[in-house]
Design a protein around this motif. Structure first.
Motif, PDB file in Angstrom:
ATOM      1  N   CYS A  40      -5.352  -0.290   6.296  1.00  8.77           N
ATOM      2  CA  CYS A  40      -4.784   0.044   4.986  1.00  8.77           C
ATOM      3  C   CYS A  40      -4.141   1.418   5.012  1.00  8.77           C
ATOM      4  CB  CYS A  40      -5.845   0.012   3.899  1.00  8.77           C
ATOM      5  SG  CYS A  40      -6.985   1.403   3.951  1.00  8.77           S
TER       6      CYS A  40
ATOM      7  N   CYS B 153     -10.556  -1.142  -0.968  1.00  6.85           N
ATOM      8  CA  CYS B 153     -10.329   0.082  -1.734  1.00  6.85           C
ATOM      9  C   CYS B 153      -8.883   0.508  -1.594  1.00  6.85           C
ATOM     10  CB  CYS B 153     -11.261   1.191  -1.264  1.00  6.85           C
ATOM     11  SG  CYS B 153     -10.799   1.930   0.324  1.00  6.85           S
TER      12      CYS B 153
ATOM     13  N   CYS C 141     -13.434   2.457   2.548  1.00  4.60           N
ATOM     14  CA  CYS C 141     -14.448   1.394   2.644  1.00  4.60           C
ATOM     15  C   CYS C 141     -14.522   0.693   3.996  1.00  4.60           C
ATOM     16  CB  CYS C 141     -14.235   0.373   1.541  1.00  4.60           C
ATOM     17  SG  CYS C 141     -12.886  -0.774   1.869  1.00  4.60           S
TER      18      CYS C 141
ATOM     19  N   CYS D 272     -10.947  -3.073   6.050  1.00  6.22           N
ATOM     20  CA  CYS D 272      -9.653  -3.412   6.653  1.00  6.22           C
ATOM     21  C   CYS D 272      -9.572  -3.063   8.134  1.00  6.22           C
ATOM     22  CB  CYS D 272      -8.591  -2.615   5.914  1.00  6.22           C
ATOM     23  SG  CYS D 272      -8.899  -0.846   6.091  1.00  6.22           S
TER      24      CYS D 272
END
Ligand code: FES
Ligand code: FES
Lengths: 165, 791
Positions: free
Chosen positions: A61, A41, A46, A49
């Motif tokens: 991220c 995302c 989400c 990562c």
């Protein structure tokens, strides 16, 4: 202006030259070619990562590469033993069919391993709450919760065995 | 005792090791030498004419290699993205099929439509340079709501001035009208099947490569069906000879339908790679996925159910408006027709059914198959109206279903909407699910909830679906422009290991395990010596890919056929090695024995003899042990079952919590129960997601997608959903030799209906539309409060 950083990634030293705005996930995926950490995302929602920074789970991220300067990064590639033996949490995901397409899996596993630090005796409800930041579209979470429950147990047993040695 | 290997065993997945250790290979993980990056400039408007595009500043920016527009593609004769299914309107005219260019050339038709592509050395350079692009638009009024397209006063496509793509009918109208004329009671319902965004966790990505020396192309793409993409790329969009094109779908992070289609970006990277003679990579950002992956559902439906005094169903009428979005995506036209109206009989003996479906264009993202594809929409309206009917008639909802079920002794059963169900025991599934949830204990649980100020409800969905669309000649007569068979090749290697190349594709389903289980059992080869190869057009025979729960029922059967050919040839080789006649050879797994003797040879030795044919009947048999088969199914398969859910609603906050969930499914023969249960869990959560959380909402005026990220589009998370109790009832499918029916979509087919039935029960109302979010539930409760007070 590019900056030089040095960090330890999965136990090995790494020296990188990155932009000040380079995300940790891009440093991991592109500079270090460790593609097990995923991007699902662009709004930090989400958890695909998730990696560990000095043993604590973070969303790579939403972390800058420069923030990892001088620190320890563990990615999914660094979790299994050098001989390939799965970490107890990885093994539990396999045992309980806690993955299907595998895309959310690295982030799920890294988050789950960190739960052992925070709450090694987490109940199924607490596990569900902890994984709120990790989206899985495939499994319906049922088996992930079972896997994490069993993985936490196995990590405790493993730690106890190590302490006894 | 449960088995530890072979068919029916919960074998742990062979694919897991790479996924668990970060060694999965997804499209975006690949970096090619000399690779450059494509950034796609997308329309900020729902509907606008492109007046001009000034690329000068962009082209001059650092790192930029080229800028591509629709005009370039038109000049190079790049074709329109095709639709794979032709539907005819009731007046016999073909559906309106406007062009869908990979990059818009004249108008943009939805927010997110491709307008230009900037390609640069790095993605950041491409993005920065895209900011400099000067595009002049003339904004046009947008058509957003599917309910009012004809009066919108603006046309998405000139070819369809009223925005109607087709107006299609199905079933016997006169018979249905006659049934309604006799009805003792008619229940009617208007409902919305909400628009959803599939949101596989891996965003779509594509890498195009071109080798000028060989004039060869490779496309690596996040696809559920790489062979189909190659066909469409070669035959329609790029116009290339197939022997020069390889399409690879490596590890794919979920699909749920959204990765079936031939997308513009696949054409863009291949076209750009040829122009630049360099590999070109594109990966969607999540917000881009929201605006460019095909969406799902989006129906407005009016349904009527006619019953006799005992609640026996006499007839059903359905009128649906289906939103196609701005263009016809690859399978869009068959979803609200062939995969929807044909399922309107559900599990019931309803003798007369008539459906009218109007498909319309709007200035929104194209809509196509999303897990279940048409069948969840059919199930939702059937199971909702059955509940409303039971409420109106004062009949217990389980009892009303029981009275109307098609009994096993009526199988095979011809429905009035064109299908023949081969098998199923619907009543048993219901009874087992009632037992699993402890239906008899529900009143006590409801009373207990009430003591805590909570309102408890229970709901069922007795679903049936049609999987593995078939046979090809019937599909063709219904408008399919492709065959719907599949293929497999079973190749023994000289030392006895096996590669099986299949035309279906695994993106979470675990084929590398389940298919190997079948091979292992049938050919007596240990699992670790079997490799299932999929997802690469250069390696596998031509197959149609994975969707519609078809992999095992169609692809698995192709593999069975190939296995049978291997066994037949092995018997001949064994006969030669054992100096017997082939008719006397008996096969038991990997052992080939002369009947009634202890003389035998195993399959590894047979393979060795086939590849090192020093002692081999070369005048009768070819060397090698490598067989291929294509399989076209005789009929659809019909997975079916009953799901039951219990919810607790907090009247203060409107929060709905699912407290119990049971599902009993008949998937025919189960190859790997662990994997099947996982498919059910995942499917159910997508159904629950639609019922309680997810909703793609467009602004009516601007046509902007208001729910364009995970911040605004509520994905189900671990603490939104319950644990599940699942059980399977195997009633073997009679139309394929494996007896399998398919399990990939079942959870999603009934899930939403089941939860909404429970919510409506808890709220003591006939109907509310999805999603049952706290705010909407709270409003329903507020609006019904005076009535409650009067009780
Ligand atoms: S990619 Fe980091 S949270 Fe989604
Ligand atoms: S396993 Fe596919 S998203 Fe979790």
């Amino acid at each position: 202006m590019p900056v030089s950083i040095t960090l330890t990634v999965n136990g090995r030293p790494a020296a990188l030259t990155v932009e000040p705005n380079t995300l940790l996930v891009d440093a991991i995926r592109q500079h270090l070619s460790l593609t097990g950490t995923h991007v699902g995302c662009d709004t930090s929602q989400c958890g695909a990562c998730v990696v560990h920074l000095d043993g604590v789970s973070v969303k790579s991220c939403t972390t800058l590469a420069v923030q990892a300067d001088g620190r320890n990064v563990t990615t999914i590639e660094g979790l299994a033993a050098p001989d390939g033996t799965l970490h107890p949490m990885q093994a539990a995901f396999k045992e309980h069919h806690g993955l299907q397409c595998g895309f959310c899996t690295p982030g799920m596993v890294m988050s789950a391993v960190d739960l052992a630090r925070v709450n090694p005796n987490a109940t199924p409800e607490e596990i569900r709450h902890w994984l709120e930041g990790n989206i899985c579209r495939c499994t319906g979470y049922h088996n992930i919760v079972k896997a994490v429950e069993s993985g936490l147990q196995a990590m405790k047993t493993g730690a106890a065995a190590q302490a006894a040695e | 005792m449960s088995k530890s290997t072979g068919i029916g065993a919960s074998v742990k997945r062979v694919e897991d090791y790479r996924f668990l250790t970060g060694r999965g290979r997804y499209t975006d993980d690949m970096t090619r030498p000399g690779q450059c990056h494509a950034y796609i400039v997308r329309s900020p408007h729902a509907h606008a004419r492109i007046l001009s595009i000034d690329t000068a500043a962009t082209l001059a920016a650092p790192g930029v290699l080229t800028v591509l527009t629709g005009a370039d593609m038109v000049a190079d004769n790049i074709g329109s993205l095709p639709c794979g299914w032709l539907i005819h309107s009731r007046d016999g005219t073909p559906m309106k099929e406007p062009k869908h260019l990979p990059i818009a050339a004249d108008k943009v038709r939805h927010v997110g439509d491709q307008v230009a592509v900037v390609i640069a050395e790095t993605l950041q350079q491409a993005k920065d340079a895209a900011e400099l692009l000067d595009i002049d638009y003339e904004e046009l009024p947008a058509v957003v709501s599917p309910g009012s397209v004809e009066t919108a006063g603006t046309a998405v496509h000139d070819e369809a001035p009223d925005n109607v793509c087709y107006d299609w009918i199905w079933g016997d109208k006169d018979k249905t009208d006659a049934a309604f004329a006799q009805a003792a009671h008619v229940t009617t319902l208007d409902l919305v099947n909400t628009r959803l965004v599939p949101n596989a966790m891996e965003p779509r990505a594509a890498v195009g490569e071109y080798d000028p020396g060989m004039d060869e192309y490779t496309l690596t793409t996040t696809s559920q069906n790489p062979q189909l993409i190659r066909l469409l790329l070669c035959g329609f969009t790029m116009g290339l000879p197939e022997h020069k094109v390889r399409v690879v779908a490596p590890d794919v992070g979920g699909g749920f339908g959204s990765k079936i289609y031939h997308y513009a970006e696949e054409v863009i990277v291949v076209y750009a790679a040829r122009r630049l003679k360099r590999p070109v990579k594109w990966t969607a950002e999540r917000s881009e996925s929201f605006l460019s992956d095909a969406h799902g559902r989006d129906h407005l439906t009016h349904v009527e159910l006619a019953m006799d005094p005992d609640g026996l169903f006499l007839g059903m009428r359905v009128k649906t408006t289906a939103n196609m979005g701005a263009y016809l995506s690859t399978f869009s036209s068959c979803i609200p027709t062939i995969l929807y109206a044909t399922l309107l009989s559900g599990q019931y003996k309803t003798p007369a059914i008539h459906a009218e479906v109007k498909a319309v264009f709007t200035n929104t993202v194209p809509v196509d198959a999303y897990r279940g594809a048409g069948r969840p929409e059919a199930c939702y309206l059937i199971e909702r109206i059955v509940d409303v009917a039971a409420r109106e008639l004062g009949i217990d909802r389980a009892e009303l279903r029981r009275r109307n079920f098609i009994p096993p002794e009526m199988m095979p059963y011809d429905t009035p909407v064109g299908l023949q169900y081969d098998s199923g025991n619907f009543a048993r599934n219901l009874e087992d699910a009632l037992a699993l949830i402890d239906y008899d204990g529900f009143p006590a649980r409801r009373a207990e909830s009430a003591t805590r100020g909570k309102r408890r409800g229970i709901g069922f969905a007795s679903y049936i679906e049609a999987c593995g669309i078939a046979p090809s000649n019937v599909a063709g007569a219904l408008g399919a422009r492709a065959g719907l068979y599949d293929s497999a090749e079973v190749r023994f290697h000289p030392t006895g290991s096996v590669s099986v190349m299949v035309g279906v594709h695994s993106h979470g389903q675990g084929h590398e395990t389940t298919f190997a289980q079948i091979v292992s059992e049938r050919l007596g080869v240990p699992m670790e010596k079997i490799e299932i190869v999929h997802g690469d057009s250069a390696k596998t025979p031509f197959g149609m890919g994975t969707y519609g729960s078809r992999s095992l029922a169609v692809g698995g059967m192709a593999m069975m056929k190939a296995i049978d050919k291997v066994i037949a040839k092995s018997k001949k080789i064994a006969a030669h090695l054992l100096e017997a006649s082939a008719e006397d050879i008996e096969q038991d797994g990997g052992v080939f024995r002369v009947a009634g003797t202890d003389r035998s040879v195993d399959i590894a030795a047979i393979a060795g003899a086939a590849y090192v044919p020093h002692n081999y009947p070369l005048d009768e048999l070819e060397p090698g042990l490598d067989e291929q088969a294509f399989y076209d199914p005789k009929n659809f398969t019909f997975p079916n079952g009953t799901q039951i859910c219990e919810v607790e609603v907090d009247p203060e906050t409107g929060v709905v919590k699912i407290v119990r969930f049971a599902a009993v499914d008949d998937f025919g023969r189960v190859i790997n129960p662990m994997i099947v249960e996982g498919q059910v869990h995942g499917g159910l959560v997508q159904g629950i997601g639609q019922a309680l959380l997810e909703h793609a909402i467009y602004d009516e005026d601007s046509g902007q997608l208001l729910t364009g990220s995970f911040m605004d589009y509520a994905m189900p998370r671990a603490d939104d959903v319950p644990d599940f109790e699942v059980k399977t009832n195997e009633v073997l499918c009679t139309t394929n030799a494996l007896g399998v029916k398919g399990c990939g979509e079942a959870g999603t087919i009934g899930g939403a209906a089941c939860v909404m039935n429970a919510v409506c029960d808890a709220l003591d109302i006939g109907h509310m539309d999805m999603p049952a979010s706290p705010e909407r539930v709270w409003r329903v409760l507020r609006d019904s409060r005076p009535a409650m007070a009067a009780e």
